[in-house]
Design a protein around this motif. Structure first.
Motif, mmCIF file in Angstrom:
data_model
loop_
_atom_site.group_PDB
_atom_site.id
_atom_site.type_symbol
_atom_site.label_atom_id
_atom_site.label_comp_id
_atom_site.label_asym_id
_atom_site.label_seq_id
_atom_site.Cartn_x
_atom_site.Cartn_y
_atom_site.Cartn_z
ATOM 1 N N ALA A 26 53.596 39.517 64.719
ATOM 2 C CA ALA A 26 53.324 38.702 63.536
ATOM 3 C C ALA A 26 54.571 38.127 62.877
ATOM 4 O O ALA A 26 54.487 37.152 62.140
ATOM 5 N N GLY A 27 55.737 38.743 63.118
ATOM 6 C CA GLY A 27 56.958 38.300 62.444
ATOM 7 C C GLY A 27 57.201 39.020 61.136
ATOM 8 O O GLY A 27 58.244 38.856 60.518
ATOM 9 N N PHE A 28 56.247 39.825 60.691
ATOM 10 C CA PHE A 28 56.414 40.637 59.485
ATOM 11 C C PHE A 28 55.422 41.791 59.569
ATOM 12 O O PHE A 28 54.645 41.885 60.516
ATOM 13 N N GLY A 29 55.467 42.696 58.574
ATOM 14 C CA GLY A 29 54.480 43.767 58.497
ATOM 15 C C GLY A 29 54.984 45.134 58.899
ATOM 16 O O GLY A 29 54.305 46.137 58.664
ATOM 17 N N ALA A 30 56.181 45.219 59.496
ATOM 18 C CA ALA A 30 56.681 46.524 59.925
ATOM 19 C C ALA A 30 56.910 47.451 58.740
ATOM 20 O O ALA A 30 56.601 48.649 58.796
ATOM 21 N N ALA A 31 57.447 46.911 57.653
ATOM 22 C CA ALA A 31 57.735 47.744 56.478
ATOM 23 C C ALA A 31 56.467 48.327 55.883
ATOM 24 O O ALA A 31 56.487 49.424 55.315
ATOM 25 N N MET A 32 55.364 47.599 56.005
ATOM 26 C CA MET A 32 54.084 48.075 55.484
ATOM 27 C C MET A 32 53.736 49.431 56.090
ATOM 28 O O MET A 32 53.197 50.307 55.409
ATOM 29 N N LEU A 33 54.045 49.602 57.381
ATOM 30 C CA LEU A 33 53.733 50.854 58.056
ATOM 31 C C LEU A 33 54.822 51.899 57.852
ATOM 32 O O LEU A 33 54.529 53.086 57.671
ATOM 33 N N MET A 34 56.069 51.479 57.900
ATOM 34 C CA MET A 34 57.168 52.447 57.862
ATOM 35 C C MET A 34 57.481 52.994 56.481
ATOM 36 O O MET A 34 57.708 54.204 56.319
ATOM 37 N N THR A 35 57.520 52.120 55.477
ATOM 38 C CA THR A 35 57.993 52.553 54.166
ATOM 39 C C THR A 35 57.180 53.700 53.571
ATOM 40 O O THR A 35 57.769 54.695 53.110
ATOM 41 N N PRO A 36 55.834 53.626 53.515
ATOM 42 C CA PRO A 36 55.095 54.736 52.906
ATOM 43 C C PRO A 36 55.312 56.065 53.620
ATOM 44 O O PRO A 36 55.478 57.107 52.971
ATOM 45 N N ILE A 37 55.329 56.038 54.958
ATOM 46 C CA ILE A 37 55.459 57.283 55.715
ATOM 47 C C ILE A 37 56.888 57.813 55.650
ATOM 48 O O ILE A 37 57.110 59.012 55.432
ATOM 49 N N PHE A 38 57.867 56.930 55.803
ATOM 50 C CA PHE A 38 59.257 57.369 55.710
ATOM 51 C C PHE A 38 59.566 57.906 54.309
ATOM 52 O O PHE A 38 60.306 58.883 54.159
ATOM 53 N N SER A 39 59.008 57.267 53.287
ATOM 54 C CA SER A 39 59.243 57.726 51.914
ATOM 55 C C SER A 39 58.630 59.103 51.688
ATOM 56 O O SER A 39 59.197 59.942 50.979
ATOM 57 N N ALA A 40 57.457 59.337 52.289
ATOM 58 C CA ALA A 40 56.820 60.646 52.157
ATOM 59 C C ALA A 40 57.627 61.719 52.888
ATOM 60 O O ALA A 40 57.718 62.869 52.431
ATOM 61 N N LEU A 41 58.226 61.358 54.013
ATOM 62 C CA LEU A 41 58.966 62.337 54.813
ATOM 63 C C LEU A 41 60.367 62.607 54.279
ATOM 64 O O LEU A 41 60.847 63.754 54.322
ATOM 65 N N TYR A 42 61.035 61.553 53.767
ATOM 66 C CA TYR A 42 62.451 61.676 53.427
ATOM 67 C C TYR A 42 62.791 61.330 51.978
ATOM 68 O O TYR A 42 63.949 61.399 51.581
#
Length: 243
Positions: A26-42
């Protein structure tokens, strides 16, 4: 060195690979998946910084192929405004309670999706004021949450450019805006050595996903691309509530 067999790392690698596929397609949307999970983990600050590092990594193999389709004048205006917005978002990240901001971001994105789904489009090319507003809001969100995508995706999807050109401009824009955001994070000592090492080990997963997503893009129609982009924006709106 991160524990490569730990549950957090394996979860992060799987999420990074899936996010890379979304970004490559799509050219965008990766942060939508990574940010919530990475923020919860780290934690939020580390999670956002890690997301920015991987967003750049996934784009590196994709950019050379899309450069001929990029509108550099519009990208330049967007980045100029984003450079102003990123530090403000970064300050808000560390100074303001996140709950009200989450709801505000979600409401704005859902409103934009509703407008696009209704069939609304720019009449003619967006003017300089519209371009600067999109860039500033994108930069603010990138400094705040690592998710620069919604304003820029809305900006391009509301026009009449073909999917290939939209994707090319999105892919290129995010490389530069993420570099601006990383600079802001580094200037405030929010990126540690361990975060950089973690990003280095996760980079192959997100880059592999990006290449797979890029290979899938030519198989999709214009209509499918726009429908998927709208669904991604809805996902961002929902995901912003759990960052």
């Amino acid at each position: 060195m991160p524990d490569l067999l730990s549950a957090p790392f394996l979860i992060s690698a799987a999420v990074a690979c899936i996010a890379g596929m979304v970004r490559g397609f799509a050219g965008f949307g990766a942060a939508m998946l990574m940010t919530p999970i990475f923020s919860a983990l780290y934690g939020p600050a580390v999670g956002v910084a890690l997301c920015l590092l991987l967003e750049i990594a996934v784009a590196l193999p994709l950019v050379p192929r899309v450069l001929p389709l990029v509108d550099w004048r519009r990208i330049g205006l967007l980045l100029l405004a984003a450079a102003v917005g990123v530090p403000f978002g970064n300050m808000v990240l560390t100074a303001v309670e996140p709950e009200p901001m989450r709801w505000a971001i979600s409401a704005i994105i859902l409103g934009a999706v509703a407008m696009l789904a209704s069939g609304w489009r720019f009449s003619g090319r967006p003017n300089a004021a519209t371009t600067l507003a999109a860039g500033a809001s994108s930069g603010f969100l990138n400094g705040l949450s690592g998710m620069a995508g919604p304003p820029i995706a809305f900006y391009y999807l509301a026009g009449n450019d073909p999917a290939a050109k939209v994707r090319a401009n999105l892919t290129t824009y995010f490389v530069f805006v993420d570099l601006i955001a990383l600079t802001a994070f580094a200037s405030r000592d929010l990126i540690g050595w361990s975060t950089g090492v973690q990003g280095l080990f996760l980079a192959p997963a997100v880059m592999l996903g990006g290449i797979v997503g890029e290979r899938l893009f030519p198989l999709a129609s214009e209509a499918f691309y726009r429908r998927l982009a709208l669904l991604l924006l809805v996902g961002v709106a929902v995901g912003s509530l759990v960052i």
